[in-house]
Design a protein around this motif. Structure first.
Motif, PDB file in Angstrom:
ATOM      1  N   PRO A   1     -66.914  -3.500 -53.174  1.00 42.47           N
ATOM      2  CA  PRO A   1     -67.456  -4.790 -53.614  1.00 42.47           C
ATOM      3  C   PRO A   1     -67.465  -4.900 -55.139  1.00 42.47           C
ATOM      4  N   ALA A   2     -67.447  -6.113 -55.631  1.00 45.01           N
ATOM      5  CA  ALA A   2     -67.382  -6.354 -57.071  1.00 45.01           C
ATOM      6  C   ALA A   2     -68.559  -5.739 -57.821  1.00 45.01           C
ATOM      7  N   ASP A   3     -69.693  -5.577 -57.158  1.00 42.11           N
ATOM      8  CA  ASP A   3     -70.865  -5.021 -57.841  1.00 42.11           C
ATOM      9  C   ASP A   3     -70.996  -3.503 -57.668  1.00 42.11           C
ATOM     10  N   ALA A   4     -69.999  -2.861 -57.095  1.00 47.46           N
ATOM     11  CA  ALA A   4     -70.024  -1.398 -56.934  1.00 47.46           C
ATOM     12  C   ALA A   4     -69.966  -0.741 -58.309  1.00 47.46           C
ATOM     13  N   PRO A   5     -70.598   0.416 -58.471  1.00 43.39           N
ATOM     14  CA  PRO A   5     -70.567   1.080 -59.780  1.00 43.39           C
ATOM     15  C   PRO A   5     -69.195   1.644 -60.143  1.00 43.39           C
ATOM     16  N   GLU A   6     -68.337   1.883 -59.151  1.00 38.85           N
ATOM     17  CA  GLU A   6     -66.986   2.362 -59.411  1.00 38.85           C
ATOM     18  C   GLU A   6     -66.056   1.172 -59.580  1.00 38.85           C
ATOM     19  N   ARG A   7     -65.069   1.319 -60.469  1.00 33.67           N
ATOM     20  CA  ARG A   7     -64.066   0.270 -60.658  1.00 33.67           C
ATOM     21  C   ARG A   7     -62.689   0.897 -60.571  1.00 33.67           C
ATOM     22  N   THR A   8     -61.778   0.189 -59.950  1.00 30.02           N
ATOM     23  CA  THR A   8     -60.383   0.604 -59.885  1.00 30.02           C
ATOM     24  C   THR A   8     -59.525  -0.577 -60.300  1.00 30.02           C
ATOM     25  N   LEU A   9     -58.581  -0.332 -61.180  1.00 26.57           N
ATOM     26  CA  LEU A   9     -57.675  -1.367 -61.649  1.00 26.57           C
ATOM     27  C   LEU A   9     -56.238  -0.939 -61.402  1.00 26.57           C
ATOM     28  N   VAL A  10     -55.420  -1.890 -61.031  1.00 27.79           N
ATOM     29  CA  VAL A  10     -53.994  -1.664 -60.807  1.00 27.79           C
ATOM     30  C   VAL A  10     -53.243  -2.598 -61.745  1.00 27.79           C
TER      31      VAL A  10
ATOM     32  N   GLY B   1     -49.223   1.167 -63.388  1.00 28.66           N
ATOM     33  CA  GLY B   1     -50.252   2.187 -63.475  1.00 28.66           C
ATOM     34  C   GLY B   1     -51.520   1.769 -62.773  1.00 28.66           C
ATOM     35  N   PHE B   2     -52.447   2.702 -62.706  1.00 26.41           N
ATOM     36  CA  PHE B   2     -53.754   2.421 -62.127  1.00 26.41           C
ATOM     37  C   PHE B   2     -54.770   3.361 -62.732  1.00 26.41           C
TER      38      PHE B   2
ATOM     39  N   VAL C   1     -56.415   7.905 -64.858  1.00 28.54           N
ATOM     40  CA  VAL C   1     -55.478   6.960 -65.470  1.00 28.54           C
ATOM     41  C   VAL C   1     -54.107   7.536 -65.175  1.00 28.54           C
ATOM     42  N   ASN C   2     -53.331   6.837 -64.377  1.00 25.36           N
ATOM     43  CA  ASN C   2     -51.992   7.298 -64.007  1.00 25.36           C
ATOM     44  C   ASN C   2     -50.992   6.185 -64.285  1.00 25.36           C
ATOM     45  N   LEU C   3     -49.886   6.547 -64.927  1.00 24.02           N
ATOM     46  CA  LEU C   3     -48.856   5.572 -65.278  1.00 24.02           C
ATOM     47  C   LEU C   3     -47.511   5.949 -64.686  1.00 24.02           C
ATOM     48  N   ALA C   4     -46.754   4.925 -64.367  1.00 22.35           N
ATOM     49  CA  ALA C   4     -45.347   5.133 -64.005  1.00 22.35           C
ATOM     50  C   ALA C   4     -44.613   5.521 -65.285  1.00 22.35           C
ATOM     51  N   PRO C   5     -43.581   6.337 -65.187  1.00 22.32           N
ATOM     52  CA  PRO C   5     -42.850   6.748 -66.401  1.00 22.32           C
ATOM     53  C   PRO C   5     -42.387   5.565 -67.257  1.00 22.32           C
ATOM     54  N   HIS C   6     -41.975   4.464 -66.627  1.00 27.68           N
ATOM     55  CA  HIS C   6     -41.488   3.326 -67.413  1.00 27.68           C
ATOM     56  C   HIS C   6     -42.597   2.611 -68.182  1.00 27.68           C
ATOM     57  N   ALA C   7     -43.853   2.901 -67.861  1.00 25.21           N
ATOM     58  CA  ALA C   7     -44.977   2.233 -68.528  1.00 25.21           C
ATOM     59  C   ALA C   7     -45.553   3.060 -69.674  1.00 25.21           C
TER      60      ALA C   7
ATOM     61  N   ARG D   1     -55.035  -0.279 -72.254  1.00 28.59           N
ATOM     62  CA  ARG D   1     -55.687  -1.423 -71.599  1.00 28.59           C
ATOM     63  C   ARG D   1     -56.566  -0.958 -70.447  1.00 28.59           C
ATOM     64  N   LEU D   2     -56.079   0.008 -69.666  1.00 29.82           N
ATOM     65  CA  LEU D   2     -56.888   0.527 -68.559  1.00 29.82           C
ATOM     66  C   LEU D   2     -58.189   1.142 -69.067  1.00 29.82           C
ATOM     67  N   VAL D   3     -58.094   1.986 -70.085  1.00 26.47           N
ATOM     68  CA  VAL D   3     -59.303   2.613 -70.627  1.00 26.47           C
ATOM     69  C   VAL D   3     -60.252   1.547 -71.181  1.00 26.47           C
ATOM     70  N   ASP D   4     -59.710   0.577 -71.904  1.00 29.93           N
ATOM     71  CA  ASP D   4     -60.559  -0.491 -72.450  1.00 29.93           C
ATOM     72  C   ASP D   4     -61.276  -1.257 -71.352  1.00 29.93           C
ATOM     73  N   GLU D   5     -60.558  -1.611 -70.324  1.00 30.90           N
ATOM     74  CA  GLU D   5     -61.152  -2.385 -69.225  1.00 30.90           C
ATOM     75  C   GLU D   5     -62.139  -1.568 -68.398  1.00 30.90           C
ATOM     76  N   LEU D   6     -61.823  -0.315 -68.168  1.00 31.66           N
ATOM     77  CA  LEU D   6     -62.666   0.529 -67.321  1.00 31.66           C
ATOM     78  C   LEU D   6     -63.928   1.017 -68.028  1.00 31.66           C
ATOM     79  N   LEU D   7     -63.818   1.326 -69.322  1.00 28.61           N
ATOM     80  CA  LEU D   7     -64.954   1.913 -70.029  1.00 28.61           C
ATOM     81  C   LEU D   7     -65.601   0.992 -71.044  1.00 28.61           C
ATOM     82  N   GLY D   8     -64.835   0.046 -71.575  1.00 26.96           N
ATOM     83  CA  GLY D   8     -65.395  -0.770 -72.638  1.00 26.96           C
ATOM     84  C   GLY D   8     -65.834   0.116 -73.786  1.00 26.96           C
ATOM     85  N   ASP D   9     -67.057  -0.109 -74.258  1.00 30.42           N
ATOM     86  CA  ASP D   9     -67.550   0.686 -75.382  1.00 30.42           C
ATOM     87  C   ASP D   9     -68.554   1.749 -74.949  1.00 30.42           C
ATOM     88  N   ARG D  10     -68.497   2.148 -73.675  1.00 31.07           N
ATOM     89  CA  ARG D  10     -69.425   3.170 -73.173  1.00 31.07           C
ATOM     90  C   ARG D  10     -68.967   4.581 -73.504  1.00 31.07           C
TER      91      ARG D  10
END
Length: 154
Positions: free
Chosen positions: A45-54, A64-65, A85-91, A99-108
């Motif tokens: 759910p959107a309010d879960a403490p864990e976040r996953t981004l693709v 990546g994800f 944080v896992n990326l495809a070689p082309h990325a 961007r993933l780190v920024d979105e997932l952690l912000g300034d924490r």
């Protein structure tokens, strides 16, 4: 992930850890089990403490994800942990990981675990403000040494 895309689920591990983990372990990774785990993570759910981004690149390919959430360590020096944080070689080198780190952690403040011999990942995390804080463990399934890094904010 769809059933057809699950066939590529383990590519990040097989690619990134080819020279760092035992070949038989990497060869035995199951795309189906991996895809099931990621489906569970993105279905939280959107309010879960864990976040996953693709991240999908402009051509529609998986770039990546990443995932983050509350620290899983009993002795954690921070409340947050960057799980992956896992990326495809082309990325690589395109800013996707940033961007993933920024979105997932912000300034924490946060911790993460990284394979000790993974120089590329360690350099990236160092650039992002993480430092080796001295804790060591062994990745139980492979015997591969890992280090914990921490990012403290001034």
């Amino acid at each position: 992930m769809t059933a057809t895309s699950s066939a590529a689920c383990t590519w990040p591990w097989r690619d990134a850890y080819a020279d760092l983990m035992p070949a038989d372990y990497l060869a035995g990774l199951s795309d189906e089990r991996c895809a099931d785990r990621w489906r569970e993570r993105v279905a939280l759910p959107a309010d879960a403490p864990e976040r996953t981004l693709v991240v999908v690149d402009p051509g529609g390919r998986l770039a990546g994800f990443g995932s983050a959430g509350p620290s899983r360590d009993e002795d954690a020096p921070t409340d947050s942990e960057l799980y992956a944080v896992n990326l495809a070689p082309h990325a690589r080198g395109t800013g996707v990981a940033d961007r993933l780190v920024d979105e997932l952690l912000g300034d924490r403040e946060a911790t993460l675990w990284v394979i000790e011999g993974n120089a590329r990942a360690r350099a990236f995390y160092t650039r992002r403000g993480f430092v080796d804080e001295g804790r060591r463990e062994v990745h139980a399934p492979t015997g591969t040494p890992e280090i914990r890094m921490v990012r403290r904010l001034a």
